[in-house]
Design an enzyme around this catalytic site. Structure first.
Site, PDB file in Angstrom:
ATOM      1  N   ASN A 116       0.838  -1.193   0.000  1.00 27.75           N
ATOM      2  CA  ASN A 116       0.000   0.000   0.000  1.00 27.75           C
ATOM      3  C   ASN A 116       0.880   1.253   0.000  1.00 27.75           C
ATOM      4  O   ASN A 116       2.023   1.223   0.460  1.00 27.75           O
ATOM      5  CB  ASN A 116      -0.950   0.029   1.205  1.00 27.75           C
ATOM      6  CG  ASN A 116      -0.244   0.199   2.532  1.00 27.75           C
ATOM      7  OD1 ASN A 116       0.147  -0.775   3.174  1.00 27.75           O
ATOM      8  ND2 ASN A 116      -0.058   1.447   2.962  1.00 27.75           N
ATOM      9  N   ALA A 117       0.320   2.333  -0.535  1.00 26.96           N
ATOM     10  CA  ALA A 117       0.955   3.647  -0.401  1.00 26.96           C
ATOM     11  C   ALA A 117       0.396   4.287   0.867  1.00 26.96           C
ATOM     12  O   ALA A 117      -0.695   3.939   1.317  1.00 26.96           O
ATOM     13  CB  ALA A 117       0.626   4.500  -1.622  1.00 26.96           C
ATOM     14  N   LYS A 143      -3.385   4.134   2.012  1.00 20.18           N
ATOM     15  CA  LYS A 143      -3.718   4.388   3.418  1.00 20.18           C
ATOM     16  C   LYS A 143      -3.571   5.881   3.688  1.00 20.18           C
ATOM     17  O   LYS A 143      -2.536   6.472   3.378  1.00 20.18           O
ATOM     18  CB  LYS A 143      -2.778   3.592   4.315  1.00 20.18           C
ATOM     19  CG  LYS A 143      -2.987   3.851   5.791  1.00 20.18           C
ATOM     20  CD  LYS A 143      -2.232   2.851   6.631  1.00 20.18           C
ATOM     21  CE  LYS A 143      -0.934   3.430   7.151  1.00 20.18           C
ATOM     22  NZ  LYS A 143      -0.333   2.590   8.222  1.00 20.18           N
ATOM     23  N   LYS A 145      -3.640   8.917   6.474  1.00 17.99           N
ATOM     24  CA  LYS A 145      -3.569   9.253   7.900  1.00 17.99           C
ATOM     25  C   LYS A 145      -4.708  10.208   8.246  1.00 17.99           C
ATOM     26  O   LYS A 145      -4.909  11.208   7.556  1.00 17.99           O
ATOM     27  CB  LYS A 145      -2.220   9.911   8.221  1.00 17.99           C
ATOM     28  CG  LYS A 145      -1.040   8.964   8.099  1.00 17.99           C
ATOM     29  CD  LYS A 145      -0.905   8.091   9.332  1.00 17.99           C
ATOM     30  CE  LYS A 145       0.357   7.224   9.252  1.00 17.99           C
ATOM     31  NZ  LYS A 145       0.485   6.333  10.422  1.00 17.99           N
ATOM     32  N   ASP A 173      -5.884   5.475   8.796  1.00 22.86           N
ATOM     33  CA  ASP A 173      -5.154   5.138  10.027  1.00 22.86           C
ATOM     34  C   ASP A 173      -5.305   6.320  10.981  1.00 22.86           C
ATOM     35  O   ASP A 173      -4.798   7.402  10.715  1.00 22.86           O
ATOM     36  CB  ASP A 173      -3.682   4.872   9.730  1.00 22.86           C
ATOM     37  CG  ASP A 173      -2.935   4.320  10.947  1.00 22.86           C
ATOM     38  OD1 ASP A 173      -3.518   4.309  12.060  1.00 22.86           O
ATOM     39  OD2 ASP A 173      -1.770   3.901  10.795  1.00 22.86           O
ATOM     40  N   ASN A 175      -4.412   6.143  14.245  1.00 23.00           N
ATOM     41  CA  ASN A 175      -3.401   6.061  15.313  1.00 23.00           C
ATOM     42  C   ASN A 175      -3.980   6.345  16.703  1.00 23.00           C
ATOM     43  O   ASN A 175      -3.354   7.023  17.522  1.00 23.00           O
ATOM     44  CB  ASN A 175      -2.221   7.005  15.029  1.00 23.00           C
ATOM     45  CG  ASN A 175      -1.414   6.566  13.823  1.00 23.00           C
ATOM     46  OD1 ASN A 175      -1.462   7.207  12.770  1.00 23.00           O
ATOM     47  ND2 ASN A 175      -0.710   5.465  13.917  1.00 23.00           N
ATOM     48  N   GLU A 199      -7.628   1.784  10.702  1.00 26.14           N
ATOM     49  CA  GLU A 199      -6.628   1.264  11.608  1.00 26.14           C
ATOM     50  C   GLU A 199      -6.672   2.065  12.907  1.00 26.14           C
ATOM     51  O   GLU A 199      -6.654   3.289  12.883  1.00 26.14           O
ATOM     52  CB  GLU A 199      -5.276   1.475  10.916  1.00 26.14           C
ATOM     53  CG  GLU A 199      -4.227   0.464  11.205  1.00 26.14           C
ATOM     54  CD  GLU A 199      -3.018   0.690  10.283  1.00 26.14           C
ATOM     55  OE1 GLU A 199      -3.163   0.576   9.049  1.00 26.14           O
ATOM     56  OE2 GLU A 199      -1.946   0.998  10.812  1.00 26.14           O
ATOM     57  N   ASP A 223      -3.321  -2.074  15.214  1.00 30.98           N
ATOM     58  CA  ASP A 223      -1.874  -1.969  15.019  1.00 30.98           C
ATOM     59  C   ASP A 223      -1.239  -1.794  16.406  1.00 30.98           C
ATOM     60  O   ASP A 223      -0.786  -2.754  17.021  1.00 30.98           O
ATOM     61  CB  ASP A 223      -1.606  -0.774  14.088  1.00 30.98           C
ATOM     62  CG  ASP A 223      -0.140  -0.551  13.782  1.00 30.98           C
ATOM     63  OD1 ASP A 223       0.686  -1.382  14.183  1.00 30.98           O
ATOM     64  OD2 ASP A 223       0.211   0.458  13.130  1.00 30.98           O
ATOM     65  N   LYS A 246       3.963  -5.725  12.860  1.00 29.68           N
ATOM     66  CA  LYS A 246       5.286  -5.113  12.748  1.00 29.68           C
ATOM     67  C   LYS A 246       6.286  -6.092  13.365  1.00 29.68           C
ATOM     68  O   LYS A 246       6.378  -6.192  14.589  1.00 29.68           O
ATOM     69  CB  LYS A 246       5.318  -3.794  13.519  1.00 29.68           C
ATOM     70  CG  LYS A 246       4.505  -2.656  12.899  1.00 29.68           C
ATOM     71  CD  LYS A 246       4.623  -1.405  13.777  1.00 29.68           C
ATOM     72  CE  LYS A 246       4.245  -0.128  13.037  1.00 29.68           C
ATOM     73  NZ  LYS A 246       2.835   0.003  12.708  1.00 29.68           N
TER      74      LYS A 246
HETATM   75 MG   LIG Z   1      -0.842   2.184  12.092  1.00 30.79          MG
END
Ligand SMILES: [Mg+2]
Length: 334
Positions: A116-117, A143, A145, A173, A175, A199, A223, A246
């Site tokens: 993904n970008a 993706k 942000k 995402d 976060n 995410e 995540d 990760k």
């Molecule tokens: Mg993330």
């Protein structure tokens, strides 16, 4: 076992839980298993792993690498464990005459894995242009942000992206930026723009909150939450549709492969991503993605965040996919 420190400057400063950083520092781990060389990488990212000093201390304490991996020498040092376990796996795969992804369990040749970008925070027009650029380069998923600005503005950004890019898979995402009410409103608004999943809509400590958010057309990915609670707790709580793995934060590609397989067996989807590591760890993450059946477009196009690398032309990105190394082991040891 020998370690060599390295430092790689970032092309753009990276915001982390422990502050803004402008370089990635870590250690190459070299060893020899019955005459076969192995190369690993430990690149700690505080907030996700131990500090650089603690990583160095944990590596220094290793006497026999294989024994250390079986014990709890690396209980609080996932990046150090990643470095040592990768060096061991690299040597074992090399000795077996197979690429790392085959050693991790893939039973067919895999040429590439989709990636993904990632599009950072920006105005709607800027966001849509960055997404369109990624689509033109062949990325199958983008993706974006979110959570840095009011929700209404993030919704406008998705509207602009979807207008420019009608067919690409979109993800968000957050976060952990939202409270529950904002997350609910976001999921409902993003559904109108066919966002595949969000995410970490809520903070990492929320597990049941994520469970409650599931069930709608927009999936929930964990995540930070996976790394805080572990795969058992995430599966027990049915807190995710997708997990983001990760390897550096999970303590190695072996553990990451185990978590990924268990998630897949439980019916979840898996995304693999780096912690913006050097070429050795990034290649290992590409091998891991190749070893996980049905892996979704993954966060492996991270070389571009570095000004320089340990090794060049490793698992390059071509038309939205990472090329899987086919030599023995992870990558050649020197
Ligand atoms: Mg993330």
């Amino acid at each position: 076992m020998r370690t060599e420190p390295f430092s790689l400057s970032l092309s753009t400063p990276l915001d982390t839980a422990a502050g803004t950083i402008d370089e990635r520092r870590g250690f190459l781990v070299r060893l020899d298993l019955d005459g076969t060389p192995g190369l690993g990488e430990a690149t700690p990212l505080p907030g996700w792993t131990e500090s650089l000093d603690d990583c160095e201390a944990a590596l220094r304490e290793v006497d026999d690498p294989e024994t250390a991996l079986d014990g709890d020498s690396f209980a609080d040092a996932p990046a150090a464990r990643h470095g040592v376990s990768l060096a061991v796996l690299d040597a074992r795969a090399r000795a077996a005459g197979e690429p790392l992804y085959r050693h991790l369990g893939a039973n067919t040749r895999i040429e590439e894995v989709p990636v993904n970008a990632t599009v950072g925070d920006g105005e709607p027009k800027e966001t849509a242009e960055a997404a369109a650029d990624a689509v033109n380069k062949g990325f199958p998923a983008v993706k974006v942000k979110v959570g840095a600005r009011p929700l209404a503005e993030d919704v406008e950004r998705f509207e602009a992206v979807r207008t420019r890019c009608p067919d690409v898979e979109l993800r968000a995402d957050a976060n952990g930026a939202w409270d529950r009410e904002t997350a609910e409103r976001a999921l409902s608004a993003f559904a109108d723009h066919d966002v595949a999943f969000v995410e970490q809509p809520l903070s990492a400590d929320e597990l049941s909150g994520h469970t409650d958010l599931r069930g709608g057309p927009v999936g929930i990915a964990l995540d930070e939450g996976l790394h805080e609670h572990g795969i058992d707790a995430v599966l027990d709580a049915a807190a995710a549709d997708v997990i983001v793995i990760k390897p550096m934060a999970l303590g190695g590609v072996d553990r990451a492969a185990d978590a990924g397989r268990r998630a897949i067996d439980a019916g979840l989807d898996v995304v693999v991503t780096t912690t913006i590591d050097g070429a050795v760890a990034r290649a290992a993450a590409v091998h891991l993605a190749a070893a996980l059946p049905g892996v979704r477009a993954s966060g492996l196009a991270t070389r571009r965040f570095l000004d320089e690398d340990i090794r060049e032309n490793v698992a390059p990105i071509r038309s939205g996919a990472a090329v899987v190394p086919q030599g023995k082991g992870n990558i050649p040891p020197s």
